[in-house]
Every structure is written in structure tokens, then in C-alpha cells.
Design a protein around this motif. Structure first.
Motif, PDB file in Angstrom:
ATOM      1  N   UNK A  78       0.854  -1.186   0.000  1.00 35.31           N
ATOM      2  CA  UNK A  78       0.000   0.000   0.000  1.00 35.31           C
ATOM      3  C   UNK A  78       0.892   1.239   0.000  1.00 35.31           C
ATOM      4  N   UNK A  79       0.324   2.369  -0.394  1.00 34.54           N
ATOM      5  CA  UNK A  79       1.080   3.619  -0.492  1.00 34.54           C
ATOM      6  C   UNK A  79       0.142   4.799  -0.281  1.00 34.54           C
ATOM      7  N   UNK A  80       0.546   5.735   0.582  1.00 38.91           N
ATOM      8  CA  UNK A  80      -0.229   6.948   0.781  1.00 38.91           C
ATOM      9  C   UNK A  80       0.006   7.941  -0.342  1.00 38.91           C
ATOM     10  N   UNK A 112     -17.612  11.054 -15.401  1.00 39.97           N
ATOM     11  CA  UNK A 112     -16.400  11.238 -14.600  1.00 39.97           C
ATOM     12  C   UNK A 112     -15.356  10.241 -15.079  1.00 39.97           C
ATOM     13  N   UNK A 113     -14.166  10.759 -15.371  1.00 39.98           N
ATOM     14  CA  UNK A 113     -13.095   9.916 -15.892  1.00 39.98           C
ATOM     15  C   UNK A 113     -12.341   9.280 -14.730  1.00 39.98           C
ATOM     16  N   UNK A 114     -12.247   7.956 -14.725  1.00 39.07           N
ATOM     17  CA  UNK A 114     -11.526   7.263 -13.651  1.00 39.07           C
ATOM     18  C   UNK A 114     -10.062   7.008 -14.001  1.00 39.07           C
ATOM     19  N   UNK A 115      -9.593   7.583 -15.123  1.00 39.23           N
ATOM     20  CA  UNK A 115      -8.191   7.445 -15.516  1.00 39.23           C
ATOM     21  C   UNK A 115      -7.344   8.478 -14.770  1.00 39.23           C
ATOM     22  N   UNK A 116      -6.128   8.098 -14.420  1.00 36.57           N
ATOM     23  CA  UNK A 116      -5.255   8.988 -13.651  1.00 36.57           C
ATOM     24  C   UNK A 116      -3.828   8.931 -14.187  1.00 36.57           C
ATOM     25  N   UNK A 117      -3.049   9.922 -13.758  1.00 31.68           N
ATOM     26  CA  UNK A 117      -1.608   9.918 -13.980  1.00 31.68           C
ATOM     27  C   UNK A 117      -0.940   9.526 -12.668  1.00 31.68           C
ATOM     28  N   UNK A 118      -0.056   8.565 -12.735  1.00 27.57           N
ATOM     29  CA  UNK A 118       0.663   8.106 -11.544  1.00 27.57           C
ATOM     30  C   UNK A 118       2.161   8.270 -11.783  1.00 27.57           C
ATOM     31  N   UNK A 119       2.920   8.493 -10.735  1.00 33.26           N
ATOM     32  CA  UNK A 119       4.362   8.688 -10.899  1.00 33.26           C
ATOM     33  C   UNK A 119       5.075   7.351 -11.079  1.00 33.26           C
ATOM     34  N   UNK A 120       6.222   7.411 -11.727  1.00 36.22           N
ATOM     35  CA  UNK A 120       7.037   6.218 -11.909  1.00 36.22           C
ATOM     36  C   UNK A 120       7.476   5.656 -10.562  1.00 36.22           C
ATOM     37  N   UNK A 125       7.040   1.120  -6.830  1.00 35.60           N
ATOM     38  CA  UNK A 125       6.880   0.604  -5.471  1.00 35.60           C
ATOM     39  C   UNK A 125       5.737  -0.398  -5.374  1.00 35.60           C
ATOM     40  N   UNK A 126       4.672  -0.140  -6.123  1.00 38.93           N
ATOM     41  CA  UNK A 126       3.480  -0.989  -6.045  1.00 38.93           C
ATOM     42  C   UNK A 126       3.399  -1.996  -7.185  1.00 38.93           C
ATOM     43  N   UNK A 127       4.455  -2.023  -8.034  1.00 39.66           N
ATOM     44  CA  UNK A 127       4.506  -2.947  -9.166  1.00 39.66           C
ATOM     45  C   UNK A 127       3.301  -2.766 -10.090  1.00 39.66           C
ATOM     46  N   UNK A 128       2.993  -1.513 -10.396  1.00 33.27           N
ATOM     47  CA  UNK A 128       1.896  -1.190 -11.297  1.00 33.27           C
ATOM     48  C   UNK A 128       2.436  -0.781 -12.657  1.00 33.27           C
ATOM     49  N   UNK A 129       1.666  -1.068 -13.699  1.00 34.48           N
ATOM     50  CA  UNK A 129       2.078  -0.744 -15.065  1.00 34.48           C
ATOM     51  C   UNK A 129       0.970   0.041 -15.767  1.00 34.48           C
ATOM     52  N   UNK A 164       7.497  15.299  -4.793  1.00 37.79           N
ATOM     53  CA  UNK A 164       6.218  15.337  -5.485  1.00 37.79           C
ATOM     54  C   UNK A 164       5.867  13.981  -6.089  1.00 37.79           C
ATOM     55  N   UNK A 165       6.866  13.323  -6.664  1.00 35.74           N
ATOM     56  CA  UNK A 165       6.605  12.066  -7.363  1.00 35.74           C
ATOM     57  C   UNK A 165       6.030  10.992  -6.442  1.00 35.74           C
ATOM     58  N   UNK A 166       6.482  10.958  -5.196  1.00 35.68           N
ATOM     59  CA  UNK A 166       5.995   9.925  -4.287  1.00 35.68           C
ATOM     60  C   UNK A 166       4.653  10.287  -3.648  1.00 35.68           C
ATOM     61  N   UNK A 167       4.098  11.434  -4.043  1.00 37.74           N
ATOM     62  CA  UNK A 167       2.875  11.900  -3.386  1.00 37.74           C
ATOM     63  C   UNK A 167       1.697  12.066  -4.338  1.00 37.74           C
ATOM     64  N   UNK A 168       1.897  12.694  -5.500  1.00 35.86           N
ATOM     65  CA  UNK A 168       0.760  13.147  -6.303  1.00 35.86           C
ATOM     66  C   UNK A 168       0.249  12.109  -7.301  1.00 35.86           C
ATOM     67  N   UNK A 169      -1.091  12.005  -7.317  1.00 35.48           N
ATOM     68  CA  UNK A 169      -1.840  11.261  -8.308  1.00 35.48           C
ATOM     69  C   UNK A 169      -2.764  12.285  -8.959  1.00 35.48           C
ATOM     70  N   UNK A 170      -2.761  12.393 -10.286  1.00 41.51           N
ATOM     71  CA  UNK A 170      -3.559  13.425 -10.953  1.00 41.51           C
ATOM     72  C   UNK A 170      -4.757  12.801 -11.649  1.00 41.51           C
TER      73      UNK A 170
END
Length: 372
Positions: A78-80, A112-120, A125-129, A164-170
């Protein structure tokens, strides 16, 4: 000197651009004591200054946003995070260079768009692609029950700014409106993008005078004082380097000029006998010194600018992103600064040479011609 100015200012501009990509230049929000960076109380989206701030000149764009804290939960970890919601009027110009995979989601659709931008950083860390879906839980102050939302990764960004990278989801602003149970007419705040960052202090004050008394303005310089105080230290370091190098170059030229004058004593004596005055002779030696300085400046510019263009093109000098917030040394090349530097060096050293040329006035033609 060219390298110190170009890399120092390059680092300042690059870090400034990265912060602006996440927070804009000036933030308009509720007038309260909230320092968390999360939206606690909404403000009306309908404002006299939105979407066009006609009362203040020099504004490129004004965009609505809201933030909410959450936790991404996967099967193993998990990640905050902080979900930052934006709308279709958001200016992505500053953010686009950091997209490394996928694309920016479209927030101008009816649903409402459920698509987001996530940091590398978070994705690794969460093994997401790219195109993966993941669960995110949000808490509201009016409810003890967490709100679950499933997001899809439309794009991955990497700014190199770890804070910023470890915090923001857009994501979509309307998603946050639903999570907070707001009406469509409410938002968390507004970000202002200026045409000229150097006017940020003046524009912050001017914008404050043209918004309702219930709202406050905060520039990113005020929001991130430690970073910008650190960046200001670069100005002192650059100035110190320039002073030291000009002083050393001036001492070398003083020595060179004195040697030239002593070697040409007989020439000076003959010219004086023929009727030349001290000022004319001093001018001759200063012109010769200026030629030597100009030759040095030519090769200095050739080597310095060559190295800077190579760094700009290939980025072979790397920096620790945890310390400098960038992975490669950034370069800022400005014709104005190059011309000012060359003119400043030439004038400064020539002024320093006004003292040694006074030796010419001390040379006696009688003594020189008698013994030489």
C-alpha cells in the motif's frame, strides 16, 4: 564563468518549472490556517476572475483544482498519496515533458473519468504498469467509513522531484467533488500561471487586491520557502565565482601589461622624444591589452559554449536527484547573459589596467636612451 552561470541558472529554472508544474505559480484558496496541502473547505467555482482574470495583466492561465488524501492498496502493498483533481481547462504545458508512458487523460467527457496519472516512483513501489487498475481508499472528515475508488493508469510521469513524485496522483476534479459530496459548482482552489515568473511577487500582491476578502493568495515561493531560499544561494555562489575569476584574470593581465611596458621602454622613450604624450602611449598599450583579452574571451566562449551545448544535448554530467531534484545538470543558455558577461569582463579588466599604464608616465626618455 559561462558554465557557472548557465548551470546555476539552469538548475534554478528547472526546479522552478517542476514546482510550477505541480502547483502553478500562485495559489488562490480559502483564507484559513490550513497548511496540510489538502482541501478542507471548498470555494465557489463561479468567480469574477475565473476562467479569465481580466483585472490583472500578465496571467497566462487560471485553473481549478482540489486535493484529497488517500491510500492505494494492492494485494501485496500500500502507499499513501494525494489525489489532485483538475478539469478540462487545466494547462498541461509545464507537465507534459515529464510524461514517460501513456498519455494525459481527457477530462472533458460527460462521465467522470476514472483514468489517472501516476508517478514512476509509486508505480515501481506498487509494481503497477500502464493501463493497470488499482484500488484507492479515501477518508472524509464527515464519515468514518473509507470510500473506495478504482482507478485506471492512463499515463506515468517522472519529474525527478521525489517529494512530489511519491505523493501526487492526478485525476478528474469531478471525482473529488463526488468523494467530498460537493456540488458541481464547488472546487478546492485555483492555480494561476504567469507569463513571466520574475513578476511573481508583484502579481501575487496584485491578484490579492482583486479577489474576494474571503480568499487568500500564496506564491510557490511562499509555499516552498526552503527550496527557494536554497536556490537563491546559487546567485551568491555565481557572483563569488565571477568576482574571483575576474580578479585572477585581472592580475594576470596587469602582470602581462607591466612586462610589455618594460620590454617597450625604448619604444616609449623614442615616442616621447618625437612628441607623443603619456595619454596617447597609454591608449596604445590599452588597445593591445584589449586585443589579448578579446582573444582569451573568444577561446573561452568557444570552449565554454561548446561544453554547455554538449551537456544540453547529451546530459553527460549527472546529479543526485535526492539532493538537486534533477538527474542531469540542466543548462540555461541566454544570448543576453553571454553578451553581458563578455562586456563585463572586458570592461572590468580594462579598468583594472588603468593603474599599471600609469607606469608609462614614470619612464624618462633621457635615462632610457642614455643607458639602453
Amino acid at each position: 564563468m559561462l558554465i557557472s552561470i548557465a548551470t546555476g541558472m539552469g538548475l534554478q529554472h528547472k526546479i522552478r518549472e517542476k514546482i510550477s508544474a505541480f502547483s502553478g505559480h500562485i495559489i488562490i484558496s480559502n483564507y484559513d490556517t490550513n497548511k496540510s496541502g489538502l482541501t478542507l473547505e471548498p470555494i465557489p467555482l463561479k468567480q469574477a476572475f475565473y476562467p479569465d482574470f481580466k483585472q490583472v495583466e500578465g496571467i497566462k492561465n487560471i485553473q481549478a483544482f482540489a486535493t484529497i488524501g488517500g491510500i492505494i492498496r494492492t494485494e501485496k502493498d500500500f502507499e499513501g498519496i494525494v489525489l489532485k483533481g483538475v478539469d478540462s481547462l487545466y494547462d498541461w504545458t509545464l507537465f507534459k515533458p515529464y510524461i514517460v508512458a501513456g498519455k494525459i487523460p481527457a477530462f472533458n467527457t460527460r462521465k467522470v473519468n476514472d483514468s489517472v496519472l501516476i508517478s514512476q516512483t509509486v508505480a515501481n513501489r506498487l509494481n503497477l504498469k500502464l493501463h493497470d487498475k488499482f484500488n484507492t481508499f479515501f477518508l472524509r472528515k464527515d464519515s468514518d467509513k473509507p470510500q473506495l475508488r478504482v482507478f485506471k493508469i492512463a499515463g506515468i510521469y517522472d519529474s525527478g522531484f521525489d517529494d512530489f513524485d511519491k505523493m501526487y496522483l492526478l485525476g478528474d476534479l469531478r471525482m473529488i467533488q463526488k468523494l467530498y459530496k460537493w456540488k458541481d459548482s464547488l472546487t478546492g482552489g485555483f492555480e494561476v500561471i504567469l507569463n513571466d515568473f520574475d513578476q511573481i511577487n508583484e502579481k501575487t500582491a496584485e491578484i490579492y487586491e482583486n479577489i474576494p476578502s474571503t480568499l487568500n493568495t500564496q506564491s510557490i515561493i511562499e509555499k516552498y520557502p526552503l527550496i527557494f531560499n536554497w536556490l537563491q544561494m546559487f546567485d551568491f555562489n555565481i557572483l563569488l565565482i565571477l568576482v574571483i575569476i575576474i580578479f585572477i584574470a585581472g592580475l594576470n593581465m596587469i602582470t602581462t601589461l607591466l612586462v610589455m611596458i618594460l620590454e617597450k621602454r625604448q619604444f616609449i622613450a623614442i615616442m616621447k622624444v618625437l612628441g607623443s604624450n603619456n595619454r596617447r602611449l597609454q591608449k596604445i598599450f590599452l588597445i593591445q591589452a584589449a586585443y589579448i583579452i578579446a582573444t582569451g574571451l573568444f577561446f573561452g566562449n568557444l570552449i565554454g559554449l561548446g561544453l554547455l551545448f554538449l551537456q544540453q544535448r547529451f546530459g553527460f554530467i549527472h546529479l543526485d536527484p535526492e539532493t538537486y531534484y534533477v538527474k542531469t545538470a540542466p543548462v540555461f543558455i541566454s544570448l543576453k547573459y553571454i553578451l553581458l558577461l563578455n562586456a563585463g569582463v572586458l570592461i572590468s579588466i580594462l579598468l583594472m589596467l588603468l593603474l599599471p599604464v600609469l607606469v608609462i608616465g614614470k619612464i624618462s626618455p633621457v635615462k632610457v636612451l642614455k643607458y639602453d
